[in-house]
Scaffold this motif. Sequence first.
Motif, mmCIF file in Angstrom:
data_model
loop_
_atom_site.group_PDB
_atom_site.id
_atom_site.type_symbol
_atom_site.label_atom_id
_atom_site.label_comp_id
_atom_site.label_asym_id
_atom_site.label_seq_id
_atom_site.Cartn_x
_atom_site.Cartn_y
_atom_site.Cartn_z
ATOM 1 N N ARG A 11 0.652 -1.428 0.082
ATOM 2 C CA ARG A 11 -0.080 -0.295 0.261
ATOM 3 C C ARG A 11 1.064 1.504 0.188
ATOM 4 O O ARG A 11 2.415 1.400 0.354
ATOM 5 C CB ARG A 11 -0.940 0.191 1.132
ATOM 6 C CG ARG A 11 -1.862 -0.988 1.154
ATOM 7 C CD ARG A 11 -2.989 -0.674 2.260
ATOM 8 N NE ARG A 11 -3.838 -0.240 2.194
ATOM 9 C CZ ARG A 11 -4.659 0.986 3.118
ATOM 10 N NH1 ARG A 11 -4.788 0.616 3.905
ATOM 11 N NH2 ARG A 11 -5.271 2.494 2.218
ATOM 12 N N LEU A 58 -2.240 4.574 3.465
ATOM 13 C CA LEU A 58 -1.763 3.764 4.445
ATOM 14 C C LEU A 58 -1.757 5.173 5.783
ATOM 15 O O LEU A 58 -2.542 5.309 6.913
ATOM 16 C CB LEU A 58 -0.578 3.921 4.755
ATOM 17 C CG LEU A 58 -0.084 2.102 4.453
ATOM 18 C CD1 LEU A 58 1.553 2.297 4.565
ATOM 19 C CD2 LEU A 58 -0.491 1.166 4.912
ATOM 20 N N GLU A 105 -5.261 6.039 8.501
ATOM 21 C CA GLU A 105 -4.604 5.690 9.810
ATOM 22 C C GLU A 105 -5.350 7.246 10.574
ATOM 23 O O GLU A 105 -6.107 7.524 11.578
ATOM 24 C CB GLU A 105 -2.752 5.939 10.287
ATOM 25 C CG GLU A 105 -2.884 6.026 11.266
ATOM 26 C CD GLU A 105 -1.541 5.979 11.938
ATOM 27 O OE1 GLU A 105 -1.115 5.667 13.581
ATOM 28 O OE2 GLU A 105 -0.858 5.660 10.953
ATOM 29 N N GLU A 163 3.490 -0.827 4.774
ATOM 30 C CA GLU A 163 3.250 -2.307 4.757
ATOM 31 C C GLU A 163 2.858 -3.125 3.221
ATOM 32 O O GLU A 163 2.373 -1.953 2.664
ATOM 33 C CB GLU A 163 2.359 -1.683 5.748
ATOM 34 C CG GLU A 163 1.348 -3.367 5.582
ATOM 35 C CD GLU A 163 -0.531 -2.160 5.974
ATOM 36 O OE1 GLU A 163 -1.003 -2.698 5.555
ATOM 37 O OE2 GLU A 163 -0.222 -1.609 6.843
#
Length: 345
Positions: free
Chosen positions: A104, A109, A113, A341
């Motif tokens: 990603r 990301l 978040e 990630e």
Amino acid sequence: MLQDKIKQYTEEIEQFAPTSIADVEAFRLKFLVSKGIVKSLFEEFKTVSSEEKRVLGKVLNEFKQLAEDKFQEAQAEFQQSTSALERKESDLTLPGEGMELGSRHPLSLVRKEIVEIFKKLGFVVSEGPEIEDDWHNFSALNFPPEHPARDMQDTFFIKKQDGNDIALRTHTSSVQVRMMEMGKPPFRAIMPGRVYRNEAISARAHCFFHQVEGLYVDENVSFADLKQTLFHFVQELYGEGTKVRFRPSYFPFTEPSAEMDISCTICKGAGCNLCKGSGWVEILGCGMVDPNVLENCGIDSKKYSGFAFGMGIERVTNLKYEIKDLRLFSENDARFLSQFETEII
């Protein structure tokens, strides 16, 4: 003489016995390309006498046909050999090749978040168009006609429509205006999206970037509510040890206005190119919604108050992952992206 050259090259072609597809390609480059031997012989043919042309014309055409036939024959032979080899080596009982994991994007990301942090505080996500009119992008937000942000050096204007400027939005505040126009308080929402500004591209700035803006409008909303909301956000995103400071500022659509800095996560206060040696980095602008903006959107400013804030996701991501150059986010370098990630795409 031309005739001798044709004879010499004819013998070479007849003796040609390639051992690889690379040999076949070398043959093509030597004889059949625009600067190859066949072409050069035809150029030389133009200079011979008329009597020689009657003799050599047929010979030269036969030579050209020989070269083309030899190339096609050799090419077909190796293609068939390759196909046969592939068929022979194919074993359907072998396990398949594993799929390479994608990753990603770091901006995705961090955006996710940020959204999750504010969702826990009761904020919903609201989105709007990237191409906006003057009212939603400027006028409703208390930008007077002479404000510098309207200048061509900052905004990508597209056209005029019914006397109204149409432009790529410079902030997602336009989504706030649309939401307030179409609904009634209370509002508690964040507006993530891509925005555009006519700026020089550098390690700190780009002509397009991503923002998350927030809006909370209700009765008795105070600046203390704004400060506590943003302080909580910073502690959640960067950790409890992150320092925060607010500095007075000016924005046409908020009054009072402030900029919020956090302690630089890259140099830990020692000074770097991102914080310009100060040890602090500004991550967002904020303030109480100007009463004029509320009235422009049909909201009674005597009954309701609110706060708004806006941040660039690139800047926030720079600090979170200690990335010094935001240009990396748009270069699509797999070596850079693979550090974050991973998940199955």
